[in-house]
Scaffold this active site. Sequence first.
Site, PDB file in Angstrom:
ATOM      1  N   GLU A 149       0.834  -1.210   0.000  1.00 44.26           N
ATOM      2  CA  GLU A 149       0.000   0.000   0.000  1.00 44.26           C
ATOM      3  C   GLU A 149       0.866   1.257   0.000  1.00 44.26           C
ATOM      4  O   GLU A 149       1.591   1.498   0.964  1.00 44.26           O
ATOM      5  CB  GLU A 149      -0.887  -0.014   1.257  1.00 44.26           C
ATOM      6  CG  GLU A 149      -1.780   1.202   1.395  1.00 44.26           C
ATOM      7  CD  GLU A 149      -2.685   1.147   2.623  1.00 44.26           C
ATOM      8  OE1 GLU A 149      -2.334   0.448   3.601  1.00 44.26           O
ATOM      9  OE2 GLU A 149      -3.731   1.806   2.604  1.00 44.26           O
ATOM     10  N   GLU A 243     -11.988   2.037   5.319  1.00 41.70           N
ATOM     11  CA  GLU A 243     -11.008   2.221   6.398  1.00 41.70           C
ATOM     12  C   GLU A 243     -11.044   3.700   6.769  1.00 41.70           C
ATOM     13  O   GLU A 243     -10.387   4.526   6.141  1.00 41.70           O
ATOM     14  CB  GLU A 243      -9.611   1.832   5.900  1.00 41.70           C
ATOM     15  CG  GLU A 243      -8.534   1.959   6.967  1.00 41.70           C
ATOM     16  CD  GLU A 243      -7.135   1.824   6.405  1.00 41.70           C
ATOM     17  OE1 GLU A 243      -6.375   1.010   6.913  1.00 41.70           O
ATOM     18  OE2 GLU A 243      -6.795   2.547   5.446  1.00 41.70           O
TER      19      GLU A 243
END
Length: 265
Positions: A149, A243
Amino acid sequence: MKFSIVITTKDAIFNALTFKGDLIEGIRIAKNLGYSAVELAVRDPKLVDYSEILKVLKEENMAISAIGTGRAFTEEGLSLSSFDKKGREEAIKRIKEDIDLAEKFNSFVIIGLVRGKPEDKEKALKILKESIKECGEYAQKLGIKILIEPINSSETTLLNKFSETYKFIEELGLENLGILADTYHINKEERSVYDTFINYRDKIWYVHVSDDNRGIPGTGNLDFSEVFRALKNINYNGYISLECVSNLSIEETGKKNLEFLKRFL
Ligand code: LER
Ligand code: MN
Protein backbone atom coordinates in the site's frame (compact mmCIF):
# COMPACT_ATOMS: atom_id res chain seq x y z
CA MET A 1 -17.20 -4.46 -7.09
CA LYS A 2 -17.53 -5.95 -3.64
CA PHE A 3 -17.78 -3.97 -0.42
CA SER A 4 -15.80 -4.68 2.71
CA ILE A 5 -15.24 -2.94 6.04
CA VAL A 6 -12.17 -2.95 8.30
CA ILE A 7 -12.76 -4.52 11.69
CA THR A 8 -10.42 -5.17 14.60
CA THR A 9 -10.42 -6.00 18.29
CA LYS A 10 -11.18 -3.44 21.03
CA ASP A 11 -7.57 -3.00 22.18
CA ALA A 12 -6.37 -1.54 18.85
CA ILE A 13 -4.78 1.91 18.91
CA PHE A 14 -4.69 3.11 15.26
CA ASN A 15 -7.76 5.27 14.72
CA ALA A 16 -8.69 4.59 11.11
CA LEU A 17 -9.80 1.03 11.85
CA THR A 18 -13.51 1.30 11.21
CA PHE A 19 -14.88 -1.04 13.87
CA LYS A 20 -13.26 -2.02 17.16
CA GLY A 21 -14.96 -4.79 19.07
CA ASP A 22 -15.87 -8.44 18.90
CA LEU A 23 -14.84 -9.81 15.48
CA ILE A 24 -17.78 -12.20 15.19
CA GLU A 25 -20.18 -9.37 15.97
CA GLY A 26 -18.39 -7.23 13.39
CA ILE A 27 -18.89 -9.89 10.69
CA ARG A 28 -22.61 -10.19 11.48
CA ILE A 29 -23.16 -6.43 11.51
CA ALA A 30 -21.29 -6.02 8.20
CA LYS A 31 -23.45 -8.73 6.64
CA ASN A 32 -26.68 -7.06 7.81
CA LEU A 33 -25.54 -3.76 6.35
CA GLY A 34 -25.03 -5.31 2.91
CA TYR A 35 -21.26 -5.88 2.88
CA SER A 36 -19.86 -9.07 1.40
CA ALA A 37 -16.66 -9.17 3.46
CA VAL A 38 -14.69 -7.77 6.36
CA GLU A 39 -10.99 -6.91 6.43
CA LEU A 40 -9.35 -8.12 9.65
CA ALA A 41 -6.75 -5.81 11.15
CA VAL A 42 -4.77 -8.05 13.47
CA ARG A 43 -1.87 -7.44 15.84
CA ASP A 44 -0.86 -11.04 16.48
CA PRO A 45 -2.54 -13.54 14.12
CA LYS A 46 -1.76 -16.39 16.51
CA LEU A 47 -4.38 -14.94 18.88
CA VAL A 48 -7.17 -15.09 16.29
CA ASP A 49 -9.63 -17.96 16.75
CA TYR A 50 -9.94 -18.71 13.05
CA SER A 51 -12.09 -21.83 13.40
CA GLU A 52 -14.86 -19.84 15.09
CA ILE A 53 -14.57 -17.15 12.40
CA LEU A 54 -14.65 -19.73 9.59
CA LYS A 55 -17.86 -21.14 11.03
CA VAL A 56 -19.55 -17.75 11.09
CA LEU A 57 -18.31 -16.84 7.60
CA LYS A 58 -19.99 -19.96 6.30
CA GLU A 59 -23.23 -19.31 8.19
CA GLU A 60 -23.39 -15.71 7.00
CA ASN A 61 -22.00 -16.29 3.50
CA MET A 62 -19.29 -13.72 4.16
CA ALA A 63 -15.56 -13.54 3.36
CA ILE A 64 -12.42 -12.09 4.88
CA SER A 65 -11.18 -9.77 2.16
CA ALA A 66 -7.73 -9.16 3.63
CA ILE A 67 -5.54 -9.38 6.71
CA GLY A 68 -4.24 -5.94 7.75
CA THR A 69 -0.88 -6.01 9.53
CA GLY A 70 -0.18 -2.40 10.57
CA ARG A 71 -0.91 -3.00 14.25
CA ALA A 72 2.32 -5.00 14.59
CA PHE A 73 4.15 -1.74 13.90
CA THR A 74 1.89 0.81 15.62
CA GLU A 75 1.59 -1.24 18.81
CA GLU A 76 4.77 -3.33 18.92
CA GLY A 77 7.18 -1.45 16.68
CA LEU A 78 7.81 -4.45 14.40
CA SER A 79 9.22 -3.21 11.09
CA LEU A 80 10.18 -4.97 7.87
CA SER A 81 12.83 -2.32 7.18
CA SER A 82 14.46 -2.49 10.62
CA PHE A 83 18.26 -2.01 10.59
CA ASP A 84 18.42 -4.38 13.53
CA LYS A 85 18.63 -7.94 12.17
CA LYS A 86 16.75 -9.49 15.07
CA GLY A 87 13.96 -6.93 14.89
CA ARG A 88 13.65 -7.44 11.18
CA GLU A 89 13.51 -11.22 11.54
CA GLU A 90 10.77 -10.84 14.11
CA ALA A 91 8.74 -8.68 11.71
CA ILE A 92 9.18 -11.22 8.89
CA LYS A 93 8.12 -14.05 11.19
CA ARG A 94 5.00 -12.11 12.10
CA ILE A 95 4.08 -11.48 8.46
CA LYS A 96 4.55 -15.18 7.71
CA GLU A 97 2.08 -15.91 10.51
CA ASP A 98 -0.30 -13.39 8.93
CA ILE A 99 0.10 -15.28 5.65
CA ASP A 100 -0.72 -18.54 7.43
CA LEU A 101 -3.91 -16.93 8.76
CA ALA A 102 -4.76 -15.51 5.32
CA GLU A 103 -4.47 -19.02 3.89
CA LYS A 104 -7.29 -20.20 6.19
CA PHE A 105 -9.56 -17.50 4.77
CA ASN A 106 -8.12 -17.31 1.25
CA SER A 107 -7.58 -13.58 1.69
CA PHE A 108 -4.94 -11.00 0.77
CA VAL A 109 -2.24 -9.86 3.20
CA ILE A 110 -1.59 -6.11 3.37
CA ILE A 111 1.85 -4.59 3.81
CA GLY A 112 1.07 -1.08 5.04
CA LEU A 113 2.61 0.60 8.05
CA VAL A 114 4.59 -2.52 8.98
CA ARG A 115 7.23 -1.36 6.45
CA GLY A 116 8.38 1.04 9.22
CA LYS A 117 9.26 4.74 9.17
CA PRO A 118 13.07 4.89 8.94
CA GLU A 119 15.11 8.05 8.35
CA ASP A 120 17.75 6.54 6.08
CA LYS A 121 15.39 5.87 3.23
CA GLU A 122 17.83 4.43 0.72
CA LYS A 123 19.31 1.85 3.07
CA ALA A 124 15.86 0.99 4.45
CA LEU A 125 14.40 0.36 0.99
CA LYS A 126 17.04 -2.29 0.29
CA ILE A 127 16.26 -4.02 3.57
CA LEU A 128 12.53 -3.75 2.93
CA LYS A 129 12.99 -5.33 -0.47
CA GLU A 130 14.78 -8.32 1.02
CA SER A 131 12.07 -8.71 3.68
CA ILE A 132 9.21 -8.51 1.20
CA LYS A 133 11.00 -10.95 -1.09
CA GLU A 134 11.15 -13.49 1.73
CA CYS A 135 7.49 -12.93 2.70
CA GLY A 136 6.36 -12.88 -0.94
CA GLU A 137 8.07 -16.18 -1.74
CA TYR A 138 6.57 -17.75 1.38
CA ALA A 139 3.10 -16.50 0.38
CA GLN A 140 3.53 -17.69 -3.19
CA LYS A 141 4.03 -21.26 -2.03
CA LEU A 142 0.71 -21.05 -0.19
CA GLY A 143 -1.11 -19.37 -3.08
CA ILE A 144 -1.55 -16.10 -1.17
CA LYS A 145 -1.28 -12.62 -2.68
CA ILE A 146 0.36 -9.69 -0.91
CA LEU A 147 -0.74 -6.09 -1.34
CA ILE A 148 1.72 -3.25 -0.91
CA GLU A 149 0.00 0.00 0.00
CA PRO A 150 1.48 3.37 -0.99
CA ILE A 151 1.10 5.48 2.19
CA ASN A 152 1.44 9.26 2.42
CA SER A 153 4.72 10.81 3.58
CA SER A 154 3.47 11.99 6.96
CA GLU A 155 2.93 8.37 8.00
CA THR A 156 5.98 6.72 6.45
CA THR A 157 9.18 7.57 4.60
CA LEU A 158 9.00 4.53 2.29
CA LEU A 159 6.87 3.93 -0.83
CA ASN A 160 4.68 7.02 -0.71
CA LYS A 161 4.05 7.19 -4.45
CA PHE A 162 2.49 4.70 -6.82
CA SER A 163 5.36 5.11 -9.29
CA GLU A 164 7.88 4.05 -6.63
CA THR A 165 5.73 1.19 -5.40
CA TYR A 166 5.10 -0.11 -8.92
CA LYS A 167 8.83 -0.08 -9.68
CA PHE A 168 9.60 -1.77 -6.35
CA ILE A 169 7.17 -4.58 -7.23
CA GLU A 170 8.54 -4.92 -10.76
CA GLU A 171 12.08 -5.23 -9.44
CA LEU A 172 11.04 -8.00 -7.08
CA GLY A 173 9.53 -9.90 -10.00
CA LEU A 174 7.07 -11.86 -7.86
CA GLU A 175 3.70 -12.36 -9.48
CA ASN A 176 1.78 -12.48 -6.22
CA LEU A 177 2.63 -8.87 -5.29
CA GLY A 178 0.07 -6.18 -6.07
CA ILE A 179 -0.95 -2.69 -4.99
CA LEU A 180 -3.57 -1.55 -2.50
CA ALA A 181 -4.92 1.82 -3.65
CA ASP A 182 -6.13 3.92 -0.68
CA THR A 183 -8.11 7.00 -1.75
CA TYR A 184 -6.90 8.99 1.27
CA HIS A 185 -3.22 8.45 0.46
CA ILE A 186 -3.72 8.94 -3.30
CA ASN A 187 -5.36 12.29 -2.61
CA LYS A 188 -2.34 13.39 -0.56
CA GLU A 189 0.43 12.10 -2.84
CA GLU A 190 -0.71 11.92 -6.45
CA ARG A 191 -1.66 14.61 -8.96
CA SER A 192 -4.83 12.92 -10.19
CA VAL A 193 -6.96 10.24 -8.56
CA TYR A 194 -8.32 9.22 -11.95
CA ASP A 195 -4.90 8.90 -13.63
CA THR A 196 -3.50 6.93 -10.70
CA PHE A 197 -6.10 4.20 -11.11
CA ILE A 198 -5.67 4.17 -14.89
CA ASN A 199 -1.86 4.19 -14.90
CA TYR A 200 -1.39 1.39 -12.37
CA ARG A 201 -4.47 -0.63 -13.27
CA ASP A 202 -2.69 -3.93 -13.83
CA LYS A 203 -1.38 -4.00 -10.26
CA ILE A 204 -4.32 -2.46 -8.38
CA TRP A 205 -5.94 -5.48 -6.75
CA TYR A 206 -7.64 -3.86 -3.74
CA VAL A 207 -9.02 -0.46 -2.69
CA HIS A 208 -9.31 1.32 0.67
CA VAL A 209 -11.79 4.18 0.87
CA SER A 210 -12.06 7.18 3.13
CA ASP A 211 -12.52 10.86 2.34
CA ASP A 212 -9.77 13.50 2.33
CA ASN A 213 -10.47 14.09 6.05
CA ARG A 214 -10.08 10.33 6.62
CA GLY A 215 -13.79 10.25 7.44
CA ILE A 216 -16.60 8.30 5.77
CA PRO A 217 -16.70 8.88 1.99
CA GLY A 218 -19.00 11.82 1.35
CA THR A 219 -18.04 13.73 4.51
CA GLY A 220 -15.09 15.58 2.90
CA ASN A 221 -14.01 16.98 -0.44
CA LEU A 222 -12.60 13.98 -2.29
CA ASP A 223 -14.20 13.56 -5.71
CA PHE A 224 -15.53 10.00 -5.60
CA SER A 225 -17.15 10.37 -9.01
CA GLU A 226 -13.58 10.39 -10.39
CA VAL A 227 -12.66 7.32 -8.33
CA PHE A 228 -15.62 5.38 -9.71
CA ARG A 229 -15.20 6.68 -13.25
CA ALA A 230 -11.69 5.20 -13.13
CA LEU A 231 -12.77 1.95 -11.48
CA LYS A 232 -15.41 1.44 -14.16
CA ASN A 233 -12.91 2.15 -16.93
CA ILE A 234 -10.47 -0.42 -15.63
CA ASN A 235 -13.28 -2.95 -15.04
CA TYR A 236 -12.34 -3.21 -11.40
CA ASN A 237 -14.17 -6.07 -9.74
CA GLY A 238 -12.24 -6.35 -6.48
CA TYR A 239 -12.98 -5.12 -2.97
CA ILE A 240 -13.69 -1.57 -1.87
CA SER A 241 -12.87 -1.67 1.82
CA LEU A 242 -13.92 1.07 4.22
CA GLU A 243 -11.01 2.22 6.40
CA CYS A 244 -12.05 5.47 8.04
CA VAL A 245 -12.25 7.46 11.25
CA SER A 246 -15.82 7.91 12.47
CA ASN A 247 -17.53 8.90 15.69
CA LEU A 248 -20.72 7.18 14.62
CA SER A 249 -21.62 3.59 15.41
CA ILE A 250 -20.44 0.89 12.99
CA GLU A 251 -24.07 0.52 11.82
CA GLU A 252 -24.39 4.22 10.95
CA THR A 253 -20.87 4.43 9.53
CA GLY A 254 -21.25 1.35 7.33
CA LYS A 255 -24.70 2.41 6.16
CA LYS A 256 -23.64 5.97 5.31
CA ASN A 257 -20.66 4.67 3.33
CA LEU A 258 -22.68 2.23 1.22
CA GLU A 259 -25.47 4.72 0.58
CA PHE A 260 -22.96 7.27 -0.63
CA LEU A 261 -20.77 4.99 -2.75
CA LYS A 262 -23.62 3.11 -4.42
CA ARG A 263 -24.70 6.37 -6.04
CA PHE A 264 -21.67 6.09 -8.29
CA LEU A 265 -22.24 2.52 -9.43
C1 LER B 1 -2.39 3.62 7.02
O1 LER B 1 -2.63 4.97 6.89
C2 LER B 1 -3.29 2.82 6.17
O2 LER B 1 -3.92 3.31 5.26
C3 LER B 1 -3.37 1.40 6.46
O3 LER B 1 -4.14 0.74 5.51
C4 LER B 1 -1.98 0.84 6.55
O4 LER B 1 -1.83 -0.28 7.30
MN1 MN C 1 -5.22 2.15 3.95
